[in-house]
Design an enzyme around this catalytic site. Structure first.
Site, PDB file in Angstrom:
ATOM      1  N   ASP A  27     -86.490 -63.754  35.283  1.00 29.69           N
ATOM      2  CA  ASP A  27     -87.163 -63.000  34.407  1.00 29.69           C
ATOM      3  C   ASP A  27     -88.219 -63.808  33.406  1.00 29.69           C
ATOM      4  OD1 ASP A  27     -87.495 -60.523  32.852  1.00 29.69           O
ATOM      5  OD2 ASP A  27     -85.960 -60.834  31.667  1.00 29.69           O
ATOM      6  N   ASN A  75     -87.090 -51.338  39.296  1.00 33.72           N
ATOM      7  CA  ASN A  75     -88.427 -51.956  39.073  1.00 33.72           C
ATOM      8  C   ASN A  75     -89.295 -51.096  39.989  1.00 33.72           C
ATOM      9  OD1 ASN A  75     -87.555 -55.458  39.823  1.00 33.72           O
ATOM     10  ND2 ASN A  75     -87.863 -54.464  37.881  1.00 33.72           N
TER      11      ASN A  75
HETATM   12  C1  FPP Z   1     -89.040 -60.350  36.293  1.00 30.56           C
HETATM   13  O1  FPP Z   1     -90.253 -60.776  35.527  1.00 30.56           O
HETATM   14  C2  FPP Z   1     -89.588 -60.695  37.723  1.00 30.56           C
HETATM   15  C3  FPP Z   1     -89.435 -59.569  38.618  1.00 30.56           C
HETATM   16  C4  FPP Z   1     -89.421 -58.353  38.379  1.00 30.56           C
HETATM   17  C5  FPP Z   1     -89.838 -60.023  40.022  1.00 30.56           C
HETATM   18  C6  FPP Z   1     -89.216 -61.328  40.469  1.00 30.56           C
HETATM   19  C7  FPP Z   1     -90.292 -61.724  41.387  1.00 30.56           C
HETATM   20  C8  FPP Z   1     -90.682 -63.204  41.592  1.00 30.56           C
HETATM   21  C9  FPP Z   1     -90.151 -64.290  40.781  1.00 30.56           C
HETATM   22  C10 FPP Z   1     -91.939 -63.365  42.412  1.00 30.56           C
HETATM   23  C11 FPP Z   1     -91.541 -63.016  43.804  1.00 30.56           C
HETATM   24  C12 FPP Z   1     -90.648 -63.386  44.376  1.00 30.56           C
HETATM   25  C13 FPP Z   1     -90.342 -63.864  45.735  1.00 30.56           C
HETATM   26  C14 FPP Z   1     -88.849 -64.129  46.283  1.00 30.56           C
HETATM   27  C15 FPP Z   1     -91.323 -64.567  46.438  1.00 30.56           C
HETATM   28  P1  FPP Z   1     -90.875 -59.443  34.795  1.00 30.56           P
HETATM   29  O2  FPP Z   1     -91.751 -58.801  35.072  1.00 30.56           O
HETATM   30  O3  FPP Z   1     -89.921 -58.344  34.140  1.00 30.56           O
HETATM   31  O4  FPP Z   1     -91.170 -59.980  33.251  1.00 30.56           O
HETATM   32  P2  FPP Z   1     -91.211 -59.610  31.780  1.00 30.56           P
HETATM   33  O5  FPP Z   1     -89.799 -59.330  31.478  1.00 30.56           O
HETATM   34  O6  FPP Z   1     -91.738 -61.106  31.094  1.00 30.56           O
HETATM   35  O7  FPP Z   1     -92.146 -58.432  31.637  1.00 30.56           O
END
Ligand code: FPP
Length: 248
Positions: A27, A75
């Site tokens: 996250d 998501n």
């Molecule tokens: C949460 O950050 C992360 C995600 C919803 C997606 C996770 C994806 C990756 C780490 C990159 C791609 C993955 C792979 C396997 C190549 P957020 O967007 O919720 O962050 P925030 O809470 O700060 O908004």
């Protein structure tokens, strides 16, 4: 990902007390980007680099199973452009990592409602899973369009069908038979659950499987999460006493 094979854990980690299965809620990509006045997608791109580093670290240390929460059922409610960018990033990641997954004997698996993913992503996943099917040094599981409650309901429906069709007696429904109907049937439960970016939530991740997992929450945003901090968490994990409800 490094092409170096497993070098074993750092000297101060006890190789006999390593978690067999680590699950991570990655996250903080969006906040990382916001802090730098960048588009959220840049945070995901940087987050993909962290994925590469942590997979590499797990393989080198000798962790048998790593499961990453890459995209939740919730998501799908994000803006369409962000979803498209994440799917594109995933495709690129699968493409670029395949040679090293093969070289490092890592098997790729995925859990979740894979049929909801774009066809191109499903095809790429199939290719990489097939190409790494017999690899046995480590499994990397990507949770994609994954939700823990949906997974539990899916298992309940499967068991209900078996009972209805006289293939099972209701009394045979126990933790073992229930677990065997989950996506993670062939994985041990996670010993360690890590969440980055400081939120104290499980966010519908592996609800059944984390019953006895040790939980570590770090304030570090996922794109800033380093191998050094990961190893520090492993050190803390080894200092904890796991009692599974028993006395110490
Ligand atoms: C949460 O950050 C992360 C995600 C919803 C997606 C996770 C994806 C990756 C780490 C990159 C791609 C993955 C792979 C396997 C190549 P957020 O967007 O919720 O962050 P925030 O809470 O700060 O908004």
């Amino acid at each position: 990902m490094s092409s170096e094979p497993s070098g074993g854990p750092p000297a101060d980690l006890d190789a006999s007390k390593l978690p067999a299965h680590i699950a991570i809620i990655m996250d903080g990509n969006g906040r990382w980007a916001k802090q730098r006045l960048l588009h959220r997608v840049k945070g995901h791109e940087k987050g993909a680099e962290t994925v590469r580093n942590i997979v590499r670290a797990c393989r080198q240390i000798g962790i048998a199973h790593l499961t990453l929460y890459a995209f939740s059922t919730e998501n799908w409610q994000r803006p369409r452009t962000e979803i498209a960018a994440l799917m594109h990033l995933l495709q690129r990641f699968l493409q670029s990592e395949l040679p090293e997954l093969k070289e490092n004997n890592i098997r790729l698996r995925c859990v979740g409602q894979i049929q909801r993913l774009p066809a191109a992503v499903q095809e790429k996943l199939d290719t990489v899973m097939e190409a790494t099917r017999t690899n046995d040094a480590m499994t990397l599981t990507l949770a994609l369009s994954y939700g823990g409650r949906a997974e539990i309901l899916r298992a309940a429906r499967e068991l209900a069908r078996r009972v209805r069709d006289d293939r099972m007696d209701p009394d045979q429904i126990d933790e073992r038979s229930f677990s065997s109907c989950l996506y993670t049937a062939d994985l041990p439960d996670p010993d360690l659950l890590i969440r980055t970016s400081g939120e104290h939530r499980i966010s519908n991740f592996l609800l059944w499987q984390i019953a006895y997992s040790e939980i570590f929450i770090t304030d570090t945003l996922w794109p800033d999460f380093t191998t050094e901090e990961f190893i520090e968490i492993l050190r803390s994990y080894q200092r904890r006493e796991r009692r599974f409800g028993r006395v110490g």
